[in-house]
Design an enzyme around this catalytic site. Structure first.
Site, PDB file in Angstrom:
ATOM      1  CD1 TRP A  67      -0.831   2.282   2.159  1.00  0.00           C
ATOM      2  CD2 TRP A  67      -2.808   1.871   1.756  1.00  0.00           C
ATOM      3  NE1 TRP A  67      -1.158   3.288   2.290  1.00  0.00           N
ATOM      4  CE2 TRP A  67      -2.279   3.033   1.321  1.00  0.00           C
ATOM      5  CE3 TRP A  67      -3.872   1.607   0.942  1.00  0.00           C
ATOM      6  CZ2 TRP A  67      -3.895   4.115   1.821  1.00  0.00           C
ATOM      7  CZ3 TRP A  67      -5.090   1.756   0.656  1.00  0.00           C
ATOM      8  CH2 TRP A  67      -5.456   2.765   1.498  1.00  0.00           C
ATOM      9  CG  ASP A  70      -0.845  11.392   2.092  1.00  0.00           C
ATOM     10  OD1 ASP A  70      -1.416  10.856   1.867  1.00  0.00           O
ATOM     11  OD2 ASP A  70      -0.814  11.919   3.032  1.00  0.00           O
ATOM     12  NE  ARG A 199      -3.501  14.591   9.406  1.00  0.00           N
ATOM     13  CZ  ARG A 199      -4.329  13.951   9.308  1.00  0.00           C
ATOM     14  NH1 ARG A 199      -3.945  14.824  10.929  1.00  0.00           N
ATOM     15  NH2 ARG A 199      -6.145  14.828   9.128  1.00  0.00           N
ATOM     16  CG  ASP A 200      -0.505  15.986   6.576  1.00  0.00           C
ATOM     17  OD1 ASP A 200       0.724  15.097   6.981  1.00  0.00           O
ATOM     18  OD2 ASP A 200      -1.090  16.046   5.955  1.00  0.00           O
TER      19      ASP A 200
HETATM   20  N1  DQQ Z   1      -2.417  11.371   5.343  1.00  0.00           N
HETATM   21  C1  DQQ Z   1      -3.341  11.975   5.275  1.00  0.00           C
HETATM   22  C2  DQQ Z   1      -2.305  13.278   5.572  1.00  0.00           C
HETATM   23  C3  DQQ Z   1      -1.743  12.333   6.709  1.00  0.00           C
HETATM   24  C4  DQQ Z   1      -1.025  11.049   6.021  1.00  0.00           C
HETATM   25  C5  DQQ Z   1      -3.897  12.192   4.070  1.00  0.00           C
HETATM   26  C6  DQQ Z   1      -1.168   9.662   6.700  1.00  0.00           C
HETATM   27  O1  DQQ Z   1      -3.080  14.274   6.737  1.00  0.00           O
HETATM   28  O2  DQQ Z   1      -0.774  12.769   7.197  1.00  0.00           O
HETATM   29  O3  DQQ Z   1      -3.670  11.938   3.127  1.00  0.00           O
HETATM   30  O4  DQQ Z   1      -0.754   8.871   6.217  1.00  0.00           O
END
Ligand code: DQQ
Length: 589
Positions: A67, A70, A199-200
């Site tokens: 799998w 992002d 996050r991110d």
């Molecule tokens: N996937 C989300 C993000 C997060 C990540 C978006 C976790 O916000 O950091 O698809 O796999």
């Protein structure tokens, strides 16, 4: 060559071949129109499973197995492109509850062929023990790559931001990464912040005061926010007391991206350097946990805040109107361009994903820049894709009258790159535009599908079509006259793409404004890669990424068909049609 079509054999109780194309659409639609779709044919009750090795894409990025979601921290460093990705080392299922997502790592010299390396960042400290989530890379001081990523610290999914640095910068592939001693470098602890929605972090940029900045997506007081942080050394961060931007358009912003663009130029800008006067800024937000929306605006340096050209979120365009999320851009200093790509999910069942052993691909890397009018981003596959092209076929000066289909032969229709221009012979027949369609374009693509005659359009491509048309995907345009200009609708209609029940098969769609008084040609480029169909309309004004799993690919040894068509009253000319078979890239080794 106008073709013979065979359709709906079971429904009609015999094979119906139609040689006269002028009546073709009428005849096809009439006996099969109860479902409302072009070429609508009843679906076989016992459609086989989609499972087929033919579905595995040949030149869209994916690792050898398991799998992915992002894209994370893409960068170009010392001659190598790095792609990191959310990766489940345990299998081809969504690892949302297994708390073990890592940063997979692949490298390339051309963005086409990739070498898979060992994961770069894994959950093995208290600051990321329940998952290493998405983040970005920044090249600090010209030669120091730094990753900043979200760590999940407990089963309630509380989130913090961490730093990782290459262990050995002279390793050309930067295989090993070391976590910073002062992690987490950013913690939640902000009044009103939901620490489970925090996050991110973005790539860093330099402000006029010479300090680094990043934005972190968050839910602040119930709404989406881009929290702003500053640092002198990229290791120690303090929060700026106001967000870079916040909006009630979404309850959370995921996977933010913030970058500058120069009107009238397709050169990219490096956010680690001073941004030239006259540049605009783009804030890309992952909204509603599934839509990548962007807004163009101005970065107000005095207030250290992003000011969008419009706050009306209903008018914010999508980066791509199809299956495309968590996109990430980076500045490619090798070619002076900005590149974007995104995660494209499977749209089959999770049990099919487990049986396949893989799930998730990336859109093909695209160059992204601002249109001359400053209102829209344009995207186009990076030119390196052309190294995969072979067997060019070429047609010129075709004429498509209402009801005409033209079969494109001589290429591998499972792995192809097709570029076609549609030239309007007259623009007087355009139907009036209704602005309310902008708010539900998918619904409009369903209602005004390829079987519904319009003044100008629908015209476009029918792809991955089975012999009897029971399965097919349609990418098409329709032209409308609005008060000020012309509005072009582009749809990628998957509703007849597969006989397999239970797949997600929407009719994706997006609009773009076009000055047909000045330019009569509307271009379409479609990349077909087995289960991926990636389309670029109007020179990249609207892009639609899609996944399809035709059953005919499972059983059939012969190739699906691809056609250019017109089903509008006005004749359209095709001054140029070029198509290529596409070689398999090294993406799975
Ligand atoms: N996937 C989300 C993000 C997060 C990540 C978006 C976790 O916000 O950091 O698809 O796999």
């Amino acid at each position: 060559v106008l073709l013979c079509l065979c359709c709906c054999s079971s429904w009609l109780g015999g094979l119906a071949c139609i040689f006269s194309t002028s009546l073709l659409f009428q005849i096809l639609v009439r006996p099969c129109s109860n479902g409302g779709g072009l070429f609508f044919c009843p679906q076989s009750p016992n459609a086989p499973s989609i499972l087929s090795s033919k579905d595995r894409t040949a030149y869209h990025f994916q690792p050898p197995k398991n799998w992915i979601n992002d894209p994370c921290g893409p960068m170009y460093y010392n001659g190598i492109y790095h792609e990191f990705y959310q990766y489940n080392p345990d299998g081809s299922f969504n690892p949302n509850t297994s708390y073990n997502i890592v940063w997979g790592h692949s490298v390339s010299t051309d963005l086409v062929n990739w070498i898979t390396l060992e994961p770069a960042i894994e959950p093995d400290t208290p600051n990321d023990i329940k998952g290493c989530w998405s983040g970005s890379a920044t090249i600090v001081s010209g030669d120091q790559p730094v990753i900043i990523y979200t760590g999940v610290i407990d089963i309630e999914k509380h989130q913090v931001q961490n730093i990782a640095l290459p262990k050995n910068r002279s390793d050309p592939y930067l295989r090993e990464w070391t976590k910073a001693g002062n992690n987490p470098v950013i913690q939640s602890g902000v009044p009103g912040l939901n620490s489970g929605q925090f996050r991110d972090p973005t790539t860093g940029w330099i402000g006029p005061d010479g300090l680094w900045r990043i934005a972190v997506g968050a839910q602040l007081n119930g709404y989406g926010a881009a929290l702003l942080y500053k640092s002198e050394d990229f290791l120690n961060w303090t929060r700026v007391d106001h967000p870079l931007y916040s909006s009630n358009a979404s309850i959370m912003f995921e996977c933010l991206d913030f970058f500058a663009v120069l009107p009238g130029s397709n050169n990219g800008l490096d956010m680690s350097s001073a941004i030239p006067n006259g540049a605009k800024h783009v804030l890309k937000m992952g909204m509603n946990f599934g839509e990548d929306v962007y807004v163009i605006g101005v970065y107000d340096l005095k207030r250290d805040a992003f000011v969008p050209d419009t706050d009306d979120s209903r008018l914010w365009p999508r980066i791509d109107y199809g299956n495309f999320y968590a996109s990430k851009t980076f500045f490619d200093s090798k070619h002076g361009r900005r590149i974007i790509w995104a995660w494209t999910t499977e749209t089959d069942s999770s049990s099919d994903d487990i049986a396949k052993g893989w799930a998730g691909i990336y859109s093909f890397p695209r160059t992204i820049w601002l249109d001359n009018d400053g209102k829209r981003l344009l995207q186009w596959p990076v030119e390196e894709i052309e190294s995969l092209r072979r067997n060019e076929i070429n047609h010129q000066e075709l004429e498509l009258k209402k009801g005409d289909l033209f079969e494109i032969k001589g290429i591998d229709t499972l792995q192809a790159d097709i570029e076609i221009d549609f030239e309007l012979t007259s623009i007087d027949d355009a139907d009036p535009f209704n602005p309310s369609w902008l708010f539900d374009t998918e619904k409009h693509c369903q209602e005004a599908d390829a079987s519904v005659h319009g003044g100008i359009g629908p015209f476009g491509l029918v792809i991955l079509a089975s012999d009897n048309m029971e399965e097919h995907t349609v990418v098409h345009f329709r032209v409308y006259k609005s008060q000020k200009n012309y509005m072009i609708l582009m749809c990628s209609d998957l509703r007849r793409s597969s006989l397999t029940p239970g797949l997600d098969t929407p009719a994706y769609g997006g609009f773009f404004e076009f000055d047909l008084e000045k330019e009569r040609k509307i271009s379409l480029r479609t990349l077909i890669d087995r289960s991926a169909v990636e389309s670029f309309g109007g020179g990249g004004r609207v892009c639609i990424m899609a996944r399809v799993y035709p059953v005919s690919l499972v059983d059939d040894d012969h190739q699906p068909h691809v056609y250019a068509f017109n089903n509008g009253s006005a004749t359209v000319r095709v001054p140029h049609l070029r198509a290529w078979s596409m070689r398999r890239a090294q993406v799975s080794a």
